[in-house]
Enzyme design. Structure first.
Site, PDB file in Angstrom:
ATOM      1  N   PRO A  17       1.604  -5.647   9.269  1.00  0.00           N
ATOM      2  CA  PRO A  17       1.252  -4.406   9.659  1.00  0.00           C
ATOM      3  C   PRO A  17       0.825  -4.398  11.114  1.00  0.00           C
ATOM      4  CG  PRO A  17      -0.632  -5.053   8.485  1.00  0.00           C
ATOM      5  CD  PRO A  17       0.506  -5.934   8.320  1.00  0.00           C
ATOM      6  N   MET A  18       1.483  -3.617  12.096  1.00  0.00           N
ATOM      7  CA  MET A  18       1.075  -3.734  13.302  1.00  0.00           C
ATOM      8  C   MET A  18       1.088  -2.293  14.215  1.00  0.00           C
ATOM      9  SD  MET A  18       2.998  -7.292  15.056  1.00  0.00           S
ATOM     10  CE  MET A  18       4.774  -6.804  14.336  1.00  0.00           C
ATOM     11  N   ALA A  19      -0.315  -1.886  14.277  1.00  0.00           N
ATOM     12  CA  ALA A  19      -0.269  -0.588  14.883  1.00  0.00           C
ATOM     13  C   ALA A  19       0.419  -0.530  16.195  1.00  0.00           C
ATOM     14  CB  ALA A  19      -1.950  -0.240  14.861  1.00  0.00           C
ATOM     15  N   GLN A  71      -1.170   1.003   4.567  1.00  0.00           N
ATOM     16  CA  GLN A  71      -2.493   0.439   4.787  1.00  0.00           C
ATOM     17  C   GLN A  71      -3.573   1.330   5.353  1.00  0.00           C
ATOM     18  OE1 GLN A  71      -3.379  -2.003   8.263  1.00  0.00           O
ATOM     19  NE2 GLN A  71      -3.633  -3.916   6.870  1.00  0.00           N
ATOM     20  N   CYS A 101      -8.876  -5.917  11.005  1.00  0.00           N
ATOM     21  CA  CYS A 101      -8.655  -5.744  12.156  1.00  0.00           C
ATOM     22  C   CYS A 101     -10.016  -5.834  13.004  1.00  0.00           C
ATOM     23  CB  CYS A 101      -8.434  -4.299  12.453  1.00  0.00           C
ATOM     24  SG  CYS A 101      -8.119  -3.336  14.089  1.00  0.00           S
ATOM     25  N   LYS A 141      -6.104  -7.244   3.017  1.00  0.00           N
ATOM     26  CA  LYS A 141      -5.725  -8.249   4.159  1.00  0.00           C
ATOM     27  C   LYS A 141      -6.794  -8.681   4.940  1.00  0.00           C
ATOM     28  CE  LYS A 141      -2.613  -8.817   8.069  1.00  0.00           C
ATOM     29  NZ  LYS A 141      -3.146  -8.371   9.322  1.00  0.00           N
ATOM     30  N   GLY A 203       0.016 -15.861  10.332  1.00  0.00           N
ATOM     31  CA  GLY A 203      -0.685 -16.319  11.705  1.00  0.00           C
ATOM     32  C   GLY A 203       0.227 -17.407  12.087  1.00  0.00           C
ATOM     33  N   ASP A 204       0.896 -17.021  13.264  1.00  0.00           N
ATOM     34  CA  ASP A 204       1.514 -17.900  13.819  1.00  0.00           C
ATOM     35  C   ASP A 204       3.370 -18.544  13.269  1.00  0.00           C
ATOM     36  OD1 ASP A 204      -0.415 -17.960  15.702  1.00  0.00           O
ATOM     37  OD2 ASP A 204      -1.196 -19.670  15.119  1.00  0.00           O
TER      38      ASP A 204
HETATM   39  C1  FMN Z   1      -0.264  -5.062  18.016  1.00  0.00           C
HETATM   40  C2  FMN Z   1      -0.752  -5.528  16.686  1.00  0.00           C
HETATM   41  C3  FMN Z   1      -1.062  -4.550  15.976  1.00  0.00           C
HETATM   42  C4  FMN Z   1      -1.785  -4.846  14.793  1.00  0.00           C
HETATM   43  N1  FMN Z   1      -2.196  -4.027  13.871  1.00  0.00           N
HETATM   44  C5  FMN Z   1      -2.492  -4.244  12.457  1.00  0.00           C
HETATM   45  C6  FMN Z   1      -2.749  -3.428  11.681  1.00  0.00           C
HETATM   46  O1  FMN Z   1      -2.651  -2.033  11.845  1.00  0.00           O
HETATM   47  N2  FMN Z   1      -3.421  -3.813  10.415  1.00  0.00           N
HETATM   48  C7  FMN Z   1      -3.626  -4.919  10.164  1.00  0.00           C
HETATM   49  O2  FMN Z   1      -3.880  -5.382   9.219  1.00  0.00           O
HETATM   50  N3  FMN Z   1      -3.182  -5.874  11.032  1.00  0.00           N
HETATM   51  C8  FMN Z   1      -2.815  -5.666  12.212  1.00  0.00           C
HETATM   52  N4  FMN Z   1      -2.636  -6.556  13.234  1.00  0.00           N
HETATM   53  C9  FMN Z   1      -2.548  -8.189  12.861  1.00  0.00           C
HETATM   54  C10 FMN Z   1      -1.220  -8.508  12.310  1.00  0.00           C
HETATM   55  O3  FMN Z   1      -0.776  -8.001  10.993  1.00  0.00           O
HETATM   56  C11 FMN Z   1      -1.244  -9.947  12.169  1.00  0.00           C
HETATM   57  O4  FMN Z   1      -2.230 -10.360  11.307  1.00  0.00           O
HETATM   58  C12 FMN Z   1      -1.314 -10.934  13.285  1.00  0.00           C
HETATM   59  O5  FMN Z   1      -0.791 -10.422  14.476  1.00  0.00           O
HETATM   60  C13 FMN Z   1      -1.419 -12.394  13.094  1.00  0.00           C
HETATM   61  O6  FMN Z   1      -0.007 -12.648  12.531  1.00  0.00           O
HETATM   62  P1  FMN Z   1       1.248 -13.240  13.790  1.00  0.00           P
HETATM   63  O7  FMN Z   1       0.602 -14.705  14.120  1.00  0.00           O
HETATM   64  O8  FMN Z   1       2.343 -13.434  12.714  1.00  0.00           O
HETATM   65  O9  FMN Z   1       1.569 -12.318  14.643  1.00  0.00           O
HETATM   66  C14 FMN Z   1      -1.963  -6.371  14.443  1.00  0.00           C
HETATM   67  C15 FMN Z   1      -1.445  -7.386  15.255  1.00  0.00           C
HETATM   68  C16 FMN Z   1      -0.966  -7.023  16.612  1.00  0.00           C
HETATM   69  C17 FMN Z   1      -0.317  -7.936  17.400  1.00  0.00           C
END
Ligand code: FMN
Length: 335
Positions: A17-19, A71, A101, A141, A203-204
């Site tokens: 999820p990414m807002a 979510q 978050c 999460k 993560g990563d």
């Molecule tokens: C721009 C952005 C928005 C995010 N929004 C949410 C969200 O709405 N809910 C959530 O649980 N995590 C959110 N995250 C966290 C991501 O879901 C994820 O846990 C985090 O980016 C680590 O994973 P990655 O290394 O693959 O990016 C957000 C991350 C980013 C970068």
């Protein structure tokens, strides 16, 4: 395949999820390239209960996005229960609760990763969501902990499991890290070893190599990808090919630009706003599609000036020409 409650999900990789990033257009692009499962942008449980206008926009699910979770974030068990009841009308496959978050706006109301500091409340919120959700599985999460001196993902995961959650996603960073430093995959492994419900590792992960590495290091049931999918929905195909021993052919610059334009068109089509405002939202995505190429800094800066689809088309043409000219020049130099 893995199963979260009664929902079957391909054991390849899913979208985090990414807002303000992973909206419907983004999710549809990722699904098109093989994403196994996706989660909505976070929605405020309390906001929904007070009939926030954005609810329908954030919670509506189209069939092409399934299986998909909605979510919710919140800090009060009663509001969470009511919010779950409301979002069930949108027919989600799964309901996910955000306990990761890090942003002050969310943490200051006791929600998101703030719940990593209150395990009892985290358990009660999960329990009330599970009761309200009926047959629909509830997942949570989390992060590795609030700070490096309070890593407690295992403890909170056990509580969440006892409260009836059907899976746990673990982002291996603490709240204090926000998005910097590295995710600690050992924490994900410890959670996997401690619970019996599926664990989603996050993560990563940025390519097929790191995805395979995450599966091997942590033993997680599913890998979740956030930023590694920026301008790169192809990552899901790459991973699917790797896990099925199939040859993966990366996209050419022409294909990347074609998909970028398709993504921009989808943003415009799905937006209730004018083309100019929709393209404003598409700017960051177009810049991401150009990442990593020769001379891309200048082009990425131009992306942030885009006002219309036709401007994006023109920019894409020039970008392709630059890459092809360079290839041609290099070829001549070497021959
Ligand atoms: C721009 C952005 C928005 C995010 N929004 C949410 C969200 O709405 N809910 C959530 O649980 N995590 C959110 N995250 C966290 C991501 O879901 C994820 O846990 C985090 O980016 C680590 O994973 P990655 O290394 O693959 O990016 C957000 C991350 C980013 C970068």
């Amino acid at each position: 395949m893995i199963k979260i409650g009664n929902v079957e999900i391909k054991k390849t990789a899913c979208l985090a999820p990414m807002a303000s990033v992973a909206d419907r257009a983004y999710r549809l692009m990722c699904k098109k390239y093989g994403c196994a499962y996706c989660v909505s942008e976070m929605v405020s449980a309390k906001g929904i209960c007070y009939s926030d206008k954005k609810t329908a926009e954030l919670c509506t699910i189209t069939d092409d996005e399934r299986p998909m979770a909605i979510q919710l974030f919140g800090s009060e068990p009663d509001f969470m229960a009511e919010a779950v009841e409301i979002v069930l009308k949108y027919n989600p496959d799964i309901i996910d609760i955000n306990m990761g978050c890090p942003v002050p706006k969310v943490v200051n109301i006791g929600a998101g990763s703030s719940l990593m500091k209150d395990i009892d409340l985290a358990g009660r919120i999960t329990e009330s969501a599970v009761k309200s959700a009926g047959n629909v599985p509830v997942t949570v999460k989390i992060r590795s902990g609030w700070s490096t001196d309070s890593i407690n993902a295992v403890e909170i995961a056990k509580t969440i499991e006892s409260a009836g959650a059907s899976a746990i996603a673990v982002h291996g960073r603490t709240r204090d890290q926000f998005y910097s430093g590295y995710a600690d995959w050992n924490v994900i492994k410890s959670v996997k070893d401690a619970v019996n419900i599926p664990v989603i590792g996050n993560g990563d992960v940025t390519d097929a190599d790191s995805c395979v590495n995450m599966y091997n290091t942590t033993g997680c049931d599913l890998v979740m990808i956030g930023r590694g999918s920026y301008g790169n929905p192809f990552i899901f195909k790459e991973i699917e090919c790797r896990l099925n021993n199939k040859l993966y052919i990366p996209p050419t610059v022409e294909e990347k630009m074609r998909v970028m334009l398709e993504h921009i068109r989808m943003i415009i089509e799905l937006s209730p706003k004018s083309e100019e405002l929709a393209v404003h939202e598409a700017r960051k995505h177009s810049a991401w599609y150009m990442n990593g190429y020769y001379g891309s800094a200048k082009f990425r800066a131009e992306c942030y000036q885009l006002k219309s689809y036709s401007e994006a088309e023109f920019l894409a043409e020039r970008f392709i020409k630059l890459q092809n000219d360079r290839l041609h020049n290099n070829h001549q130099k070497n021959s």
